[in-house]
Motif scaffolding. Structure first.
Motif, short mmCIF file in Angstrom:
data_model
loop_
_atom_site.label_atom_id
_atom_site.label_comp_id
_atom_site.label_asym_id
_atom_site.label_seq_id
_atom_site.Cartn_x
_atom_site.Cartn_y
_atom_site.Cartn_z
N TYR A 184 0.83 -1.20 0.00
CA TYR A 184 0.00 0.00 0.00
C TYR A 184 0.87 1.25 0.00
O TYR A 184 0.65 2.19 -0.76
N ARG A 185 1.89 1.24 0.85
CA ARG A 185 2.76 2.43 0.92
C ARG A 185 3.58 2.62 -0.33
O ARG A 185 3.85 3.73 -0.76
N PHE A 186 3.97 1.49 -0.89
CA PHE A 186 4.76 1.55 -2.12
C PHE A 186 3.92 2.18 -3.24
O PHE A 186 4.35 3.11 -3.93
N VAL A 187 2.68 1.70 -3.35
CA VAL A 187 1.80 2.22 -4.41
C VAL A 187 1.50 3.70 -4.15
O VAL A 187 1.51 4.52 -5.07
N GLN A 188 1.30 4.02 -2.90
CA GLN A 188 1.03 5.42 -2.54
C GLN A 188 2.22 6.30 -2.91
O GLN A 188 2.06 7.39 -3.45
N ALA A 189 3.42 5.78 -2.64
CA ALA A 189 4.62 6.56 -2.95
C ALA A 189 4.73 6.78 -4.45
O ALA A 189 5.08 7.87 -4.91
N LEU A 190 4.38 5.75 -5.22
CA LEU A 190 4.43 5.90 -6.68
C LEU A 190 3.44 6.98 -7.12
O LEU A 190 3.75 7.83 -7.94
N ARG A 191 2.25 6.93 -6.51
CA ARG A 191 1.20 7.87 -6.89
C ARG A 191 1.60 9.30 -6.54
O ARG A 191 1.31 10.24 -7.24
N GLU A 192 2.29 9.43 -5.43
CA GLU A 192 2.64 10.78 -4.98
C GLU A 192 4.03 11.22 -5.41
O GLU A 192 4.57 12.19 -4.88
N ASN A 193 4.60 10.45 -6.31
CA ASN A 193 5.95 10.74 -6.78
C ASN A 193 6.94 10.85 -5.63
O ASN A 193 7.80 11.73 -5.61
#
Ligand SMILES: Nc1ncnc2c1ncn2[C@@H]1O[C@H](COP(=O)(O)OP(=O)(O)OP(=O)(O)O)[C@@H](O)[C@H]1O
Length: 465
Positions: A201-210
């Motif tokens: 979840y955090r990884f995907v969030q980080a990708l989304r938020e650059n």
């Protein structure tokens, strides 16, 4: 609240979270205002705001309250540069969250006084899951010893520690226990516990938020990383990739890693081979299904704990033994049964007797009974030894047939509540003394013959799955 109060709170936080955490997460916070019970802070980036809110929000709130500030909630927002609002894109992103945007700048996240208690970076830890409350028995002694070793620190002797076992056998409990112990004895260490799902979840969030860089830095800067239920990332390609790099970076820096899963690394389907192989490179420890003694020990331990909440509630001799016998699925079910029993006993204001137990837990007991049947055992054992099912109940006495049959009888005694005569009847009408002899013989062999011990364990696992 004034800047002075915040200064005091900062000093308290430094002590509470350790220097590393403080420098990375608390120092960048810039106190802004307190209005209507809401303390507002500016943060340099969304990522930091989210992280601090999730992992330190409760602690900050607690220290602010202790310092006398009338604060119910805290909000973090990205500092407006030169008085300008943060760019619209981020603002829009933030609005996709449930919080309303703050008037001055986009809201990152809010921690409320009623939120869950988060003491360490990563996921919240359950206060009940410590080494003190973990009951050790034969099935989990190695896992417990390994977890203790990790918790006691010192040179990294096995890395990673990989704990695996069926549902509800104590993997999460042991990982939390490591984290609590380190939290207490080595507050300077950055210990992070989270589930593989949260990692993703955090990884995907980080990708989304650059903010992939911050994500990487964050995970690569911990001293001890614990990831629960790693089987979750199997088949999720980019998460596996990121996990692999994080894992390697930490191992290279001699940081301790603890991983848990519901099965051994090689048995996790769709887990990349290179990851499975790295996961096995340290110590792989199996939490075995509970045995009667461990279940009884856990029940006795829990009863001691319950005494505080239910003083005066009596429990008849034999009730715990009965439960330990009848509920062999997993510890979570066992705990649930005891909780229900105590709640029921205190409601009706009567001693917890065997009759009351059977009434109150009829559904749980039926479900456990249904779990394994003699017929299933016969089927699994004959499949395992490539023999005909009919030979289980037939007259053949050759060892290649008779031994598996004895093992099936043994498992029937251990895993079902059938009596010896009932088992004998299901094995082609054999006498109860034949079953008794089989149970005794297998018990003897199990102690001296590794292959038999392993086969039994495997069969038991498959049957109880
Ligand atoms: N040896 C033990 N002593 C005391 N409590 C235990 C023990 N083993 C398990 N428990 C308790 O059983 C419950 C389930 O344990 P836990 O959550 O650690 O299981 P798990 O192996 O992580 O299972 P899952 O794979 O479902 O997450 C918890 O409440 C835990 O405290």
């Amino acid at each position: 609240m004034t800047n002075d109060t915040w200064g005091r709170v900062q000093r308290d936080l430094l002590e509470a979270v350790g220097k590393n955490n403080y420098t990375t997460w608390i120092e960048p916070l810039e106190f802004n205002t307190v209005e209507n019970g809401v303390a507002r802070f500016h943060v340099p980036t969304t990522f930091i705001g989210n992280w601090v809110s999730r992992n330190f929000g409760q602690q900050i709130l607690m220290h602010l309250t202790r310092a006398g500030a009338e604060v119910e909630r805290i909000e973090f927002s990205v500092a407006p540069k030169n008085g300008a609002r943060k760019d619209a894109v981020s603002a829009k992103e933030f609005r996709t969250k449930t919080e309303a945007p703050a008037p001055a700048a986009p809201v990152v996240r809010t921690a409320s006084a009623n939120g869950s208690n988060i003491d360490l970076p990563g996921a919240p830890l359950d206060k009940r899951f410590t080494f003190d409350t973990f009951v050790v028995g034969k099935p989990n002694e190695l896992a417990h010893a390994a977890a203790r070793r990790v918790a006691e620190g010192g040179p990294v002797s096995f890395n990673p520690l990989f704990l695996y076992g069926g549902v509800g056998l104590g993997k999460t409990h042991l990982m939390h226990a490591i984290a609590w112990h380190l939290h207490r004895t080595r507050p300077d260490l950055r210990v992070m516990y989270l589930s593989a799902e949260q990692f993703m979840y955090r990884f995907v969030q980080a990708l989304r938020e650059n903010s992939s860089m911050q994500f990487k830095e964050m995970f690569r800067s911990v001293d001890v990383l614990m990831v629960d239920d790693v089987q979750f990332i199997a088949g999720k390609d980019s998460t596996q990739e990121e996990f692999f790099h994080t894992f390697n970076a930490l191992i290279d820096q001699h940081r301790q890693i603890v991983i848990s899963a519901d099965r051994a690394p090689v048995e996790i389907k769709k887990l990349e081979e290179r990851i499975a192989s790295r996961l096995q490179s340290g110590l792989v420890v199996d939490l075995h299904p509970t045995d009667y003694e461990l279940r009884l020990g856990i029940l006795q331990h829990k009863v001691e704990q319950y005494r505080e909440s239910y003083p005066g509630l009596k429990i008849q001799d034999g009730v715990l033994e009965f439960l330990a016998h009848r509920i062999s699925t997993n510890v979570r079910v066992l705990e649930g049964a005891l909780t229900k029993l105590f709640a029921f006993g205190s409601l009706v204001g009567r001693e917890i007797t065997l009759d009351l137990t059977q009434d109150c837990l009829a559904d749980v007991l039926r479900a456990s009974d249904r779990k394994v049947t003699v017929e299933e055992i016969q089927r699994k054992v004959s499949e395992h030894y490539n023999m005909r099912l009919s030979d289980m109940i037939g007259p053949k006495r050759h060892r290649t047939i008779a031994r598996p049959r004895q093992m099936a009888m043994y498992l029937s005694k251990k895993l079902t509540s059938r009596s010896l005569p009932e088992i004998g009847k299901r094995f082609g009408g054999r006498d109860h003394t034949t079953v008794m002899h089989a149970v005794k013989r297998i018990e003897e062999l199990k102690a001296v013959d590794n292959q038999i011990a392993e086969d039994l364990e495997l069969l038991r696992r498959m049957l109880e799955a």
